[in-house]
Design a protein around this motif. Sequence first.
Motif, PDB file in Angstrom:
ATOM      1  N   THR A 181       0.813  -1.228   0.000  1.00  0.00           N
ATOM      2  CA  THR A 181       0.000   0.000   0.000  1.00  0.00           C
ATOM      3  C   THR A 181       0.845   1.276   0.000  1.00  0.00           C
ATOM      4  O   THR A 181       0.295   2.375   0.082  1.00  0.00           O
ATOM      5  CB  THR A 181      -0.914   0.034   1.250  1.00  0.00           C
ATOM      6  OG1 THR A 181      -0.098  -0.051   2.432  1.00  0.00           O
ATOM      7  CG2 THR A 181      -1.904  -1.112   1.223  1.00  0.00           C
ATOM      8  N   ASN A 182       2.148   1.155  -0.067  1.00  0.00           N
ATOM      9  CA  ASN A 182       2.993   2.361  -0.045  1.00  0.00           C
ATOM     10  C   ASN A 182       4.353   2.100  -0.688  1.00  0.00           C
ATOM     11  O   ASN A 182       4.694   0.945  -1.000  1.00  0.00           O
ATOM     12  CB  ASN A 182       3.193   2.843   1.402  1.00  0.00           C
ATOM     13  CG  ASN A 182       4.015   1.861   2.222  1.00  0.00           C
ATOM     14  OD1 ASN A 182       3.625   0.711   2.423  1.00  0.00           O
ATOM     15  ND2 ASN A 182       5.166   2.302   2.688  1.00  0.00           N
ATOM     16  N   SER A 190       3.522   9.180  -3.520  1.00  0.00           N
ATOM     17  CA  SER A 190       2.210   8.533  -3.404  1.00  0.00           C
ATOM     18  C   SER A 190       2.301   7.119  -3.968  1.00  0.00           C
ATOM     19  O   SER A 190       3.123   6.848  -4.858  1.00  0.00           O
ATOM     20  CB  SER A 190       1.161   9.337  -4.184  1.00  0.00           C
ATOM     21  OG  SER A 190       1.479   9.347  -5.562  1.00  0.00           O
ATOM     22  N   PRO A 191       1.494   6.174  -3.459  1.00  0.00           N
ATOM     23  CA  PRO A 191       1.543   4.776  -3.939  1.00  0.00           C
ATOM     24  C   PRO A 191       1.336   4.663  -5.453  1.00  0.00           C
ATOM     25  O   PRO A 191       1.889   3.767  -6.086  1.00  0.00           O
ATOM     26  CB  PRO A 191       0.399   4.103  -3.176  1.00  0.00           C
ATOM     27  CG  PRO A 191       0.204   4.934  -1.952  1.00  0.00           C
ATOM     28  CD  PRO A 191       0.516   6.339  -2.366  1.00  0.00           C
ATOM     29  N   LEU A 213       8.016  -8.948  -3.777  1.00  0.00           N
ATOM     30  CA  LEU A 213       6.625  -9.385  -3.754  1.00  0.00           C
ATOM     31  C   LEU A 213       5.672  -8.362  -4.376  1.00  0.00           C
ATOM     32  O   LEU A 213       4.711  -8.721  -5.054  1.00  0.00           O
ATOM     33  CB  LEU A 213       6.200  -9.672  -2.304  1.00  0.00           C
ATOM     34  CG  LEU A 213       4.853 -10.357  -2.090  1.00  0.00           C
ATOM     35  CD1 LEU A 213       4.832 -11.722  -2.780  1.00  0.00           C
ATOM     36  CD2 LEU A 213       4.561 -10.495  -0.605  1.00  0.00           C
ATOM     37  N   PHE A 214       5.943  -7.063  -4.163  1.00  0.00           N
ATOM     38  CA  PHE A 214       5.010  -6.031  -4.639  1.00  0.00           C
ATOM     39  C   PHE A 214       5.625  -5.120  -5.712  1.00  0.00           C
ATOM     40  O   PHE A 214       5.164  -4.009  -5.919  1.00  0.00           O
ATOM     41  CB  PHE A 214       4.531  -5.178  -3.458  1.00  0.00           C
ATOM     42  CG  PHE A 214       3.773  -5.980  -2.437  1.00  0.00           C
ATOM     43  CD1 PHE A 214       2.480  -6.437  -2.697  1.00  0.00           C
ATOM     44  CD2 PHE A 214       4.355  -6.321  -1.229  1.00  0.00           C
ATOM     45  CE1 PHE A 214       1.789  -7.179  -1.774  1.00  0.00           C
ATOM     46  CE2 PHE A 214       3.663  -7.078  -0.293  1.00  0.00           C
ATOM     47  CZ  PHE A 214       2.370  -7.514  -0.558  1.00  0.00           C
ATOM     48  N   GLY A 215       6.627  -5.594  -6.378  1.00  0.00           N
ATOM     49  CA  GLY A 215       7.250  -4.807  -7.442  1.00  0.00           C
ATOM     50  C   GLY A 215       8.766  -4.872  -7.349  1.00  0.00           C
ATOM     51  O   GLY A 215       9.319  -5.660  -6.579  1.00  0.00           O
ATOM     52  N   GLU A 216       9.425  -4.047  -8.116  1.00  0.00           N
ATOM     53  CA  GLU A 216      10.886  -4.064  -8.148  1.00  0.00           C
ATOM     54  C   GLU A 216      11.479  -3.073  -7.146  1.00  0.00           C
ATOM     55  O   GLU A 216      11.104  -1.901  -7.117  1.00  0.00           O
ATOM     56  CB  GLU A 216      11.380  -3.708  -9.547  1.00  0.00           C
ATOM     57  CG  GLU A 216      11.077  -4.755 -10.589  1.00  0.00           C
ATOM     58  CD  GLU A 216      11.472  -4.280 -11.973  1.00  0.00           C
ATOM     59  OE1 GLU A 216      12.526  -4.710 -12.473  1.00  0.00           O
ATOM     60  OE2 GLU A 216      10.730  -3.479 -12.553  1.00  0.00           O
ATOM     61  N   LYS A 217      12.413  -3.576  -6.355  1.00  0.00           N
ATOM     62  CA  LYS A 217      13.175  -2.681  -5.480  1.00  0.00           C
ATOM     63  C   LYS A 217      14.373  -2.164  -6.268  1.00  0.00           C
ATOM     64  O   LYS A 217      15.018  -2.899  -6.999  1.00  0.00           O
ATOM     65  CB  LYS A 217      13.659  -3.409  -4.222  1.00  0.00           C
ATOM     66  CG  LYS A 217      14.570  -2.541  -3.365  1.00  0.00           C
ATOM     67  CD  LYS A 217      15.061  -3.213  -2.107  1.00  0.00           C
ATOM     68  CE  LYS A 217      16.032  -2.280  -1.391  1.00  0.00           C
ATOM     69  NZ  LYS A 217      16.515  -2.807  -0.111  1.00  0.00           N
TER      70      LYS A 217
END
Length: 560
Positions: free
Chosen positions: A200-201, A219-220, A268-272
């Motif tokens: 969420t962020n 913003s997310p 898990l939620f995108g690329e770092k």
Amino acid sequence: MFRKEFAEVIRDTGMVPVSDLRPLLASTGSHSISELDLLKFDYFDDVKFARTVAEKSSIQYLDLQGASISEDIICLLKKSDIIRFRALPISKTSKEVVIAVFDPSINDCKGELLTLLQSSVKIVVISLSDWASLYETVRESVDELADTVKELKTKDEDEGGTTIIGEDDISDEVCSYVNHILAESYAKGASDIHIEPYETNVRVRYRIDGTLIEAIAPSPQMALPLISRVKIMSDLDIAEKRKPQDGRMKLQIGGKAVDYRVSTMPTLFGEKVVMRILDSSNLMLDMIKLGFDEKQLTVFKEGINRPFGMCLVTGPTGSGKTTTLYSALSELNDVGRNISTAEDPVEFNFNGINQVHVKPKIGFGFPMALKAFLRQDPDIIMVGEIRDQDTAEIAVEAALTGHLVLSTLHTNDAPSTITRLINMGVEAYLVVGALNVIVAQRLCRRICKGCIEHDQSITVDELVACGIKAESAARLKVYKGRGCDACTGTGYRGRVAIYEVMELTPRLKQLVLKGAASDELKRMAMAEGMSTLRRSALVKVAQGMTTLDEAISNSSHDKK
């Protein structure tokens, strides 16, 4: 550019011939202060000049020699305004801000300065040399730096005709945010930028003095375009999100070229994304300023100035090993020596040194680079890291056959480096024959000079427990940083290295050949005068450079 009003002030004093003023008046650089070029004239007495113009204009003259001016005060004006007005804030009270100038005609702009500073203004005249010294400490604000961020294409990119993909899909808001974090991290002296997407962020952090500090998060909704923007700037494939990628980008920030090494990792939620900032202007090559004490520096310099042999620098990732090696190479770099380095990757470029970026993915690793170097008539070879038996054996062989070899290892201290090489498969007699000196190091955070104070919470018993003799502990004053705007409340600003420098003496060589353990080697080295990491850290505590907590966390207790 040179102010014509100031030229009239100079003519009134008669201290500079008109013929010398003309080239300065022709200067058109809007981001420079050409008046400072007056200091280049041998005949120009800037103190006498300042006193004269102060007297003629009925403005107070102030001698700033030895004065310490806080960066917080100087930053009351933006750098662009400092250049425009030739004015530097030097003190502030509840009643007024004192502004230092070298040009008394600036007094006519007092009203504008009052509006900018929202305070009454007092003008004082200082010498040009004092003003120039203060001006060197001025840094652009983050907003000013963000406006200067510009991509610089490397030769490879220009020749290859790199196509920017999907740039139209990136909004101005995203571009502005990326420029902001690039500028802010640069201004704060960060070594890395982390962009981390979560459910969420999105979290953005800067690594400053070895510690991660959160920045203002986007913003997310900006997560995907933000990462795409960085990948585009780094010439990475924005369509590939399943595999890690490595890239590089070159930017201009505040007029300086800055390189970034960029790494992406699918999470898990995108690329770092992690960006390593490689700013060559911050590279410290002065060994004394790095943190070596006099005796350690003597031993290290003797080791690197021998015609052959091996000099190793050890420590964990991020302990400053590469900087120490670059300092050694800078010391050794002259026209009479052929120096080659194998690095992964090459972090900083040096004129006069042949630097090679190894690429293990295509089979061009450290062993192959070393073998190639030996056919290139080398005098000095630097290997980024000894990672395996092949690299170790070739490096030792090179050191034994008339070459000076510099490299790094990941070990806890200097004595354990010897056992690591032997465990890699290098024979003990070869290690003894090859090694000149071993340096182990760590980086301790430096106490912020703006808020340093006596730490009265540290007891004598605590100091004794750390390894300080009781009689010394009773007299020792320990310091800490209170926390201020300059250090973002941490109490630390910058870092200082602590070192353990071990010379391979005849007695140590005998112990190695007998198969002695690293603890036994360390005891012998200490008996022969080696200052350990803990002892070096405690010296920095006594000198007021770092805190006791930093000293303890970056060194282990010396066993008797």
